[in-house]
Write a protein that holds these residues in place. Sequence first.
Motif, PDB file in Angstrom:
ATOM      1  N   SER A  42      41.055  40.782  50.364  1.00 52.83           N
ATOM      2  CA  SER A  42      41.709  42.094  50.470  1.00 52.83           C
ATOM      3  C   SER A  42      41.828  42.764  49.103  1.00 52.83           C
ATOM      4  CB  SER A  42      43.089  41.967  51.114  1.00 52.83           C
ATOM      5  OG  SER A  42      43.873  41.012  50.425  1.00 52.83           O
ATOM      6  N   GLY A  43      41.895  41.955  48.045  1.00 58.07           N
ATOM      7  CA  GLY A  43      41.957  42.504  46.683  1.00 58.07           C
ATOM      8  C   GLY A  43      40.745  43.366  46.366  1.00 58.07           C
ATOM      9  N   PHE A  44      39.555  42.897  46.773  1.00 61.67           N
ATOM     10  CA  PHE A  44      38.340  43.683  46.542  1.00 61.67           C
ATOM     11  C   PHE A  44      38.344  44.967  47.359  1.00 61.67           C
ATOM     12  CE2 PHE A  44      36.454  39.945  44.550  1.00 61.67           C
ATOM     13  CZ  PHE A  44      35.845  40.574  43.469  1.00 61.67           C
ATOM     14  N   TYR A  45      38.808  44.878  48.589  1.00 62.45           N
ATOM     15  CA  TYR A  45      38.860  46.090  49.415  1.00 62.45           C
ATOM     16  C   TYR A  45      39.877  47.074  48.840  1.00 62.45           C
ATOM     17  CZ  TYR A  45      35.687  44.301  52.964  1.00 62.45           C
ATOM     18  OH  TYR A  45      34.570  43.855  53.615  1.00 62.45           O
ATOM     19  N   TYR A  46      40.979  46.553  48.321  1.00 62.68           N
ATOM     20  CA  TYR A  46      41.983  47.437  47.716  1.00 62.68           C
ATOM     21  C   TYR A  46      41.394  48.174  46.506  1.00 62.68           C
ATOM     22  CZ  TYR A  46      45.957  49.174  45.155  1.00 62.68           C
ATOM     23  OH  TYR A  46      46.801  50.004  44.463  1.00 62.68           O
ATOM     24  N   LEU A  47      40.595  47.454  45.673  1.00 61.64           N
ATOM     25  CA  LEU A  47      39.983  48.114  44.512  1.00 61.64           C
ATOM     26  C   LEU A  47      39.100  49.288  44.931  1.00 61.64           C
ATOM     27  CD1 LEU A  47      38.975  45.134  42.182  1.00 61.64           C
ATOM     28  CD2 LEU A  47      40.629  46.949  41.664  1.00 61.64           C
ATOM     29  N   ARG A  48      38.534  49.181  46.134  1.00 62.25           N
ATOM     30  CA  ARG A  48      37.647  50.250  46.612  1.00 62.25           C
ATOM     31  C   ARG A  48      38.410  51.513  47.017  1.00 62.25           C
ATOM     32  NH1 ARG A  48      33.582  47.623  50.872  1.00 62.25           N
ATOM     33  NH2 ARG A  48      32.827  49.787  50.882  1.00 62.25           N
ATOM     34  N   THR A  49      39.741  51.428  47.104  1.00 66.42           N
ATOM     35  CA  THR A  49      40.539  52.608  47.466  1.00 66.42           C
ATOM     36  C   THR A  49      40.921  53.433  46.238  1.00 66.42           C
ATOM     37  OG1 THR A  49      42.732  51.562  47.238  1.00 66.42           O
ATOM     38  CG2 THR A  49      41.597  51.272  49.352  1.00 66.42           C
ATOM     39  N   ILE A  50      40.618  52.925  45.043  1.00 66.40           N
ATOM     40  CA  ILE A  50      41.121  53.565  43.817  1.00 66.40           C
ATOM     41  C   ILE A  50      40.191  54.683  43.374  1.00 66.40           C
ATOM     42  CG2 ILE A  50      41.492  53.119  41.345  1.00 66.40           C
ATOM     43  CD1 ILE A  50      42.658  50.380  42.377  1.00 66.40           C
ATOM     44  N   ASN A  51      40.766  55.780  42.917  1.00 65.57           N
ATOM     45  CA  ASN A  51      39.982  56.909  42.422  1.00 65.57           C
ATOM     46  C   ASN A  51      39.714  56.716  40.932  1.00 65.57           C
ATOM     47  OD1 ASN A  51      38.903  59.318  41.625  1.00 65.57           O
ATOM     48  ND2 ASN A  51      40.428  60.597  42.631  1.00 65.57           N
ATOM     49  N   PHE A  52      38.529  56.180  40.625  1.00 67.42           N
ATOM     50  CA  PHE A  52      38.206  55.886  39.220  1.00 67.42           C
ATOM     51  C   PHE A  52      37.903  57.150  38.425  1.00 67.42           C
ATOM     52  CE2 PHE A  52      37.244  51.904  41.465  1.00 67.42           C
ATOM     53  CZ  PHE A  52      38.086  51.061  40.760  1.00 67.42           C
ATOM     54  N   ASP A  53      37.627  58.260  39.118  1.00 62.16           N
ATOM     55  CA  ASP A  53      37.395  59.526  38.406  1.00 62.16           C
ATOM     56  C   ASP A  53      38.634  59.946  37.619  1.00 62.16           C
ATOM     57  OD1 ASP A  53      34.810  59.778  39.333  1.00 62.16           O
ATOM     58  OD2 ASP A  53      35.427  60.806  41.169  1.00 62.16           O
ATOM     59  N   ARG A  54      39.777  59.464  38.091  1.00 63.01           N
ATOM     60  CA  ARG A  54      41.033  59.852  37.404  1.00 63.01           C
ATOM     61  C   ARG A  54      41.400  58.878  36.295  1.00 63.01           C
ATOM     62  NH1 ARG A  54      44.691  61.046  42.616  1.00 63.01           N
ATOM     63  NH2 ARG A  54      43.725  62.988  43.295  1.00 63.01           N
TER      64      ARG A  54
END
Length: 250
Positions: free
Chosen positions: A138-150
Motif C-alpha cells: 500500500s505504501g507504493f500505491y500511496y506514493l502514486r497519489t502524490i503530486n510531484f509537480d508541486r
Amino acid sequence: MGPGDAVRNVPQSSFGRGETIRYTVHYGLINGGEATVETGGSLERVNDRPCYKATVSGKTTGSFDFFLRIRDQWRAYIDTTSILPIRAQRDIAEKNYRKKETVDFDHLRDVAEVQDHNKENPKHTTVKVANNTLELVSGFYYLRTINFDRMKVGDVVRMPGYFDGDNFILDVVYKGREVVETKAGDVRAFKLVPKMPNNKLFRGENAISVYLSDDRNKIPVLFQAEMFVGTVKVDMVRYQGLKWKLNLAN
C-alpha cells in the motif's frame, strides 16, 4: 464516524482496476528473477470497505532458482477512499524459510491484528500502529497519489509504516526528474530515494532508488538497490491496463 467510514480521503486518478506490470530482476549482468505487480480486475469488500486488491509476486529464475529458490507473494487490500491497507497478506518461500501471515488493520483504533499461519505454532497478536499506517504494498500505491509537480528537489514524504512487528517512519526524498532506460522503452520518471535505516543488507541510507513514471499513472518503472553483495535492478518489461498513456522519452 461509523465502522463503515474511511478515516481519511485521498483523492487519486493514477490507478484503477486491472493493471499489470511485469519486471525482470537483474543481479549485476545476470537475470536472476521476475516480478509482477497486479491490481485486481474487480473491487473486493473487506471489513465493509471497497478495496483494490494489489498483489506483488516475485520468483527466482535460471541458476538463481537452483541455489536460492524464492517464491514470494505480498498482497494488500487497499481502501479505495483512504488508500490505506485494510488487510495485508504475506506468503513467503525462500529456500528453507517459510512465512504465512495475515494482518488486519483497524485504522479507527490504530491497531493491527496479526495472524501467523505457522502450521506447528499458529500465533495471534494485537499490535499498536501509528495513525494512517501503511505496509509495503500500500505504501507504493500511496506514493502514486502524490503530486510531484508541486514538490521541490529535496522535499520529503513521511510515511508511517508497519512491518514484521515493527513500527517505523519512512522518509522518502524527492530527487527530481530523470529519463530511465527500461526493457519497455525509455521512460520519463520521478526519482525517489527512501532513507534506509542502518541494516546488514543495503549500503548506506541512500541505497535504494525508485523511479515512478512522470505522467498521471506514476507506475514504478525501475528500482535500483546498492547492496553489500552488489547492485540489484528491477526493470519494467511489460505493462497493461494503465489508466493513462505512459510518458515514453522517444
